[in-house]
Design a protein around this motif. Structure first.
Motif, PDB file in Angstrom:
ATOM      1  N   LEU A 389       0.830  -1.201   0.000  1.00 11.49           N
ATOM      2  CA  LEU A 389       0.000   0.000   0.000  1.00 11.49           C
ATOM      3  C   LEU A 389       0.867   1.255   0.000  1.00 11.49           C
ATOM      4  O   LEU A 389       0.545   2.245  -0.677  1.00 11.49           O
ATOM      5  CB  LEU A 389      -0.939  -0.002   1.206  1.00 11.49           C
ATOM      6  CG  LEU A 389      -1.934   1.156   1.285  1.00 11.49           C
ATOM      7  CD1 LEU A 389      -2.821   1.193   0.048  1.00 11.49           C
ATOM      8  CD2 LEU A 389      -2.777   1.063   2.548  1.00 11.49           C
ATOM      9  N   ALA A 410      -7.867  -4.132  -2.268  1.00  6.21           N
ATOM     10  CA  ALA A 410      -6.881  -4.897  -1.504  1.00  6.21           C
ATOM     11  C   ALA A 410      -7.504  -6.217  -1.086  1.00  6.21           C
ATOM     12  O   ALA A 410      -8.615  -6.240  -0.538  1.00  6.21           O
ATOM     13  CB  ALA A 410      -6.429  -4.111  -0.273  1.00  6.21           C
ATOM     14  N   VAL A 419      -2.512  -3.383   5.414  1.00  2.43           N
ATOM     15  CA  VAL A 419      -3.357  -2.381   4.759  1.00  2.43           C
ATOM     16  C   VAL A 419      -4.305  -1.782   5.790  1.00  2.43           C
ATOM     17  O   VAL A 419      -5.047  -2.501   6.463  1.00  2.43           O
ATOM     18  CB  VAL A 419      -4.159  -3.005   3.603  1.00  2.43           C
ATOM     19  CG1 VAL A 419      -5.276  -2.070   3.159  1.00  2.43           C
ATOM     20  CG2 VAL A 419      -3.239  -3.298   2.430  1.00  2.43           C
TER      21      VAL A 419
END
Length: 573
Positions: A389, A410, A419
């Protein structure tokens, strides 16, 4: 000596922040509190159309977890961190939030060390600080937004209040504070602390160091105060009448649902968890037994050990076990070891055997620091989702329009390994497929500060039926995925891969290795690239030999090839 003591006290917060710097991302166990803190900071606490606004913006309505958790920790973290974030910028918000929690726990450990100093002397307090600082787990987890670490500071304060104070007039008020603090921690943050409270009170009654009539008032006052805080606050955020820890106790202990996450044998805490938490083998093989056997140390050692070990023994009846469930007992057990360490070091001039034992003690602390450092470096490689990320954030920041909202997805592994919504730069994020579909893309939300740059509109859909639809994937410009074969809906380019820790690698010859980069493969980004560089340097110096972490692909960073889609449509037309 004052400089030495100041240095030892600063060692704890400095190590906690060092662990945070080297491992700034989070795991799935921390996700509720970190996402909730993000949402409080970004969306605030609405006073009108509360249900609609909370359900539309707050992450916990879509990803509520197995049991509801309290919002008190996130609200407090957001409140303390907000003015700091206003100065340093929202890019650093997650670091600030975790640093606030870590420094709170450091302050509680400082209070505990000060109580040891007042009761057992300066030298014992020094040994406590050295032993505590050389352990890995508490330093690593102190800044992590686990419910256990919100409770850890409170239980550490409670234990500090129970350490005998030279002033007898303070004994009763300190006992009341200890009981009240344990009650508050159990009611609000972790229900298992009720068991620690029970073993602590039982030990005080047996000594006898208190009486039942002195226990009941602080218990009742703290219990009612904790309910008065938790129930209204959490009922507001969850939009239903709720006492989270009562529901958690019912779900885990009464229904036994926690067993779905694994079952460990009764002896696990004593034979596996505690030795790892205390780390230094002399702590539990020599120092604690020595403090229990020495006539002058036995009584204080028992006061430190009995409630904690009794708690661990009873809690071992619960089938599902994790080391973090017993973090609370580490400070008192380490303090009992410090009593023995001080005795060993004071006897170093007595004879050759005593000198050898003192030397072994000093060496064991140094080796524990080295082992803890190694564990930190390896543990920092376990957050591929966070690294992916971060790389994606920098990629879109440098390539997208200045006020763009970039849709990204994601997958489960990415969300489990780092994340968070803080990773979306400004914090304007779409935490669910429903909201993404609802048309929030194109509307920019801010926290009131000037942020600039771009924001990732982050989707975390887990529904397999939706993931199987090509149209679902066409909504995104980027995807973080463990398995690229599952990503459909057009042409995708792999712009990077994040590797994660996959064990220890030993190469004792100059043959083999993966030093040469393959131009046909996507570039390795994040810490995997740094490990590869170090590996090449070490092998160049050692003739090809290498002992270090083995890295394996974990998360692929995919970018939609929009030109290819347009070309395909043109050809098809």
């Amino acid at each position: 000596m004052k400089l030495l003591d100041a240095g030892l006290l600063l060692l704890i917060p400095c190590l906690i922040i060092t662990h945070l710097v080297l491992a700034p991302y989070t795991k799935v166990e921390e996700s509720f509190n970190i996402q909730a803190t993000h949402d409080v900071l970004v969306y605030g606490m609405p006073t009108v159309h509360v249900r609609d606004r909370l359900s539309y913006t707050y992450d916990h309505f879509t990803f509520s977890g197995a049991v509801p958790r309290t919002f008190l920790g996130p609200v407090l973290l957001a409140g303390v961190a907000q003015p700091i974030i206003a100065v340093v910028g929202f890019d650093h918000a997650q670091f600030v939030v975790r640093a606030v929690l870590g420094l709170f726990n450091a302050a509680c450990l400082f209070v505990f060390a000060r109580s040891i100093r007042r009761a057992y002397g300066v030298a014992t307090a020094r040994w406590y600080l050295l032993l505590q600082a050389s352990q890995f787990h508490i330093m690593f987890y102190a800044s992590r937004t686990l419910p256990n670490m919100f409770a850890f500071g409170l239980t550490t304060l409670a234990f500090s209040f129970l350490i005998p104070d030279p002033n007898p007039k303070t004994i009763l008020p300190r006992q009341r504070l200890a009981i009240g603090t344990l009650v508050f921690a159990a009611v609000v943050f972790r229900s298992e602390i009720a068991l620690l409270l029970a073993t602590t009170v039982l030990h005080l009654l047996i000594l006898p160091a208190t009486s039942l009539e002195k226990v009941i008032p602080p218990f009742a006052i703290s219990f009612l105060a904790a309910l008065a805080v938790s129930v209204p606050l959490d009922s507001y955020f969850w939009q239903k009448p709720l006492w989270p820890e009562l529901w958690g106790f019912y779900f885990n202990a009464v229904l036994g649902s926690s067993s779905a996450w694994g079952v460990s044998p009764f002896h696990y805490y004593f034979t596996s968890a505690l030795p790892r938490l205390l780390l230094n083998p002399l702590t539990y093989t020599v120092l604690i037994p020595l403090s229990l056997r020495h006539p002058a140390l036995a009584a204080p050692a028992r006061r430190l050990l009995i409630p904690s070990l009794l708690f661990v023994a009873i809690y071992s009846l619960q089938p599902h076990k994790e080391a973090r469930f017993i973090f609370y007992v580490v400070p008192p057990l380490t303090a009992a070891a410090a009593l023995g360490a001080n005795l060993v070091f004071n006897r170093r001039a007595k004879n050759a055997l005593s000198a050898l034992l003192a030397l072994a003690l000093v060496a064991s602390v140094a080796l524990s620091f080295a082992a803890s450092t190694g564990m930190l470096l390896l543990s920092s490689l376990n957050y591929p989702g966070g690294e992916a990320l971060a790389f994606l954030r920098e990629t879109v920041r440098s390539s997208a329009a200045s006020d763009a909202l970039v849709p990204a997805h994601a997958d489960v592994l990415a969300c489990m390994t780092g994340v968070t919504l803080f990773g979306t730069v400004v914090g304007s994020a779409v935490p669910s497929f429903g909201m993404f579909k609802g048309g929030l893309v194109g509307k920019r939300q801010t926290t009131g500060a000037e942020h600039g740059g771009v924001s990732l509109v982050l989707d975390k859909t887990e529904d397999e039926a939706l993931l199987a639809q090509p149209d679902f994937w066409r909504r995104f410009d980027y995807v973080l995925a463990e398995d690229t074969a599952k990503v459909k809906g057009g042409a995708w380019e792999t712009i990077g891969v994040v590797k994660g820790y996959a064990g220890v690698e030993v190469q004792l010859s100059g043959k083999g290795g993966d030093e040469e980069e393959d131009a046909s493969q996507p570039p390795v980004v994040g810490k995997g690239a740094a490990v590869a560089r170090w590996k090449r340097r070490v092998r160049a110096l050692t003739g090809g030999r290498w002992v270090g972490p083995r890295m394996a692909p974990r998360i692929y960073i995919l970018k939609r090839i929009k030109d290819a889609e347009r070309l395909r449509k043109t050809i098809g037309a």
